[in-house]
Design a protein around this motif. Sequence first.
Motif, PDB file in Angstrom:
ATOM      1  N   ASN A 154       0.854  -1.180   0.000  1.00 21.72           N
ATOM      2  CA  ASN A 154       0.000   0.000   0.000  1.00 21.72           C
ATOM      3  C   ASN A 154       0.895   1.235   0.000  1.00 21.72           C
ATOM      4  O   ASN A 154       1.717   1.414   0.894  1.00 21.72           O
ATOM      5  N   PHE A 155       0.752   2.074  -1.025  1.00 22.16           N
ATOM      6  CA  PHE A 155       1.455   3.346  -1.084  1.00 22.16           C
ATOM      7  C   PHE A 155       0.458   4.436  -0.706  1.00 22.16           C
ATOM      8  O   PHE A 155      -0.530   4.654  -1.415  1.00 22.16           O
ATOM      9  N   ASN A 191      14.304   0.284  -6.113  1.00 25.23           N
ATOM     10  CA  ASN A 191      14.178   1.177  -4.970  1.00 25.23           C
ATOM     11  C   ASN A 191      12.732   1.667  -4.845  1.00 25.23           C
ATOM     12  O   ASN A 191      12.323   2.605  -5.523  1.00 25.23           O
ATOM     13  N   LEU A 192      11.963   1.017  -3.975  1.00 20.25           N
ATOM     14  CA  LEU A 192      10.555   1.361  -3.799  1.00 20.25           C
ATOM     15  C   LEU A 192      10.364   2.755  -3.227  1.00 20.25           C
ATOM     16  O   LEU A 192       9.318   3.371  -3.409  1.00 20.25           O
ATOM     17  N   ASP A 193      11.383   3.249  -2.552  1.00 20.81           N
ATOM     18  CA  ASP A 193      11.280   4.551  -1.894  1.00 20.81           C
ATOM     19  C   ASP A 193      11.273   5.706  -2.896  1.00 20.81           C
ATOM     20  O   ASP A 193      11.011   6.841  -2.533  1.00 20.81           O
ATOM     21  N   ASN A 194      11.552   5.410  -4.169  1.00 18.27           N
ATOM     22  CA  ASN A 194      11.659   6.469  -5.171  1.00 18.27           C
ATOM     23  C   ASN A 194      10.392   6.670  -5.988  1.00 18.27           C
ATOM     24  O   ASN A 194      10.415   7.387  -6.983  1.00 18.27           O
ATOM     25  N   PHE A 347       7.170   0.732   6.069  1.00 15.93           N
ATOM     26  CA  PHE A 347       8.342   0.065   5.516  1.00 15.93           C
ATOM     27  C   PHE A 347       9.444   1.100   5.311  1.00 15.93           C
ATOM     28  O   PHE A 347       9.274   2.063   4.567  1.00 15.93           O
ATOM     29  N   LYS A 348      10.588   0.875   5.961  1.00 18.02           N
ATOM     30  CA  LYS A 348      11.677   1.849   5.930  1.00 18.02           C
ATOM     31  C   LYS A 348      12.769   1.478   4.923  1.00 18.02           C
ATOM     32  O   LYS A 348      13.646   2.286   4.629  1.00 18.02           O
ATOM     33  N   GLY A 349      12.750   0.268   4.403  1.00 17.24           N
ATOM     34  CA  GLY A 349      13.794  -0.161   3.489  1.00 17.24           C
ATOM     35  C   GLY A 349      13.579   0.346   2.081  1.00 17.24           C
ATOM     36  O   GLY A 349      12.598   1.026   1.777  1.00 17.24           O
TER      37      GLY A 349
END
Length: 387
Positions: A154-155, A191-194, A347-349
Amino acid sequence: MKLILSLLFVFSTSCIFSQNLQKTLVILDAETKLPVQDATVTVLKTKQFYLSNKLGEVTISIKGESALKITHATYETNTVRASFLKDNNTILLKKNTKELDEIIITKQHPQKILKMLIDNSIAHFTMPARLKVYEREFLKLDDKYAYFNDGLLNFQLTGNPNIARTDILIEQNRSYGLKDEFVGDDAVGYNLDNISENYYNFKYLEFLLTTSAKKDFEFIIKSYSKTHSYYIMQIIPTDNAVGLYDHYYIVYDYKKKLIVEVSSVLSDQMLAKLSDRPHLNPKEIEKSSFKTIYKIDDNQYYFFSSREEIKLKRKINKVPRVVEVSNTMVTTAFSTKHFTYKDNEIFKGKTLYNVPNHILTNYWDISGLTATDEELSIIQKLSELGK
């Protein structure tokens, strides 16, 4: 809260499996009978989204009566009733692209039009928003499959389109393979954080707006669709370009001034330059491509899917290896409603690489992206390696 979310998901998913019917569609080009990849199938009653794979296959889950809308930027929209479907169904799509290239002459340089499209698209992204996303990734080492992961994520996007914050919560995930062979954030994993930076701020297009890009690329706008108000902007490196550049293709709605698709590929011609200009290829890239699709749905506009592939040579634990990563993400549901969660549940990774397996259901069966028989075989073999 995490337990509550998990229980709710298990309950809702069990209901889907117990009450819903699964149907398989095979989407083909009406003229060539070749598979149509990246067609969107929307169950209009539930607003559940699916994406066709490279074989044109889509496995959908239906409860009760509903219409299915099948869309693709290159084809005419097709709508079918779920009640007419059999277990396996072939859907033929007619092309809507222009048969003859018609170059669009504009008063402004296409680079300025691209800047306007990016700014307008960013301003019109629906915020805040929640995207339920299925993510799948395969990795090869030295041309052999070595690792796989997928997950339901979930974003939750908050803030405004220019300064968006993305919180990621993992519902379920699994990973298989020989993890000890590659260690480090730079060795594997998308990189999911991007997602906000790349897909909601078009970070990957920024350099096309620079002065040097105006010299290194040829910008051409052509008519694209017979049934939609779509143009396509082609941004192709010139013969004199001094960098290692992809060919870019941007499909956009010229009336709404919104970007519909962005794709790029590192061409054979550009790769051929590498033998003459080794300084262009410090990472020794052998293949690179991506495609991003955005969805315009009534007054809502948001990221729908991405497909990225890269193959390059690099050192892992000081050993030269050939690394190839293919990653796909598809938004299976979109909502403007928030759900509550604690900070320690975020999620922090960067990747699903080191996340322990958390499997509650066969979530991949209703993932929105049907796995091919070849992919299923690879996943099975990698799961056996990890035992």
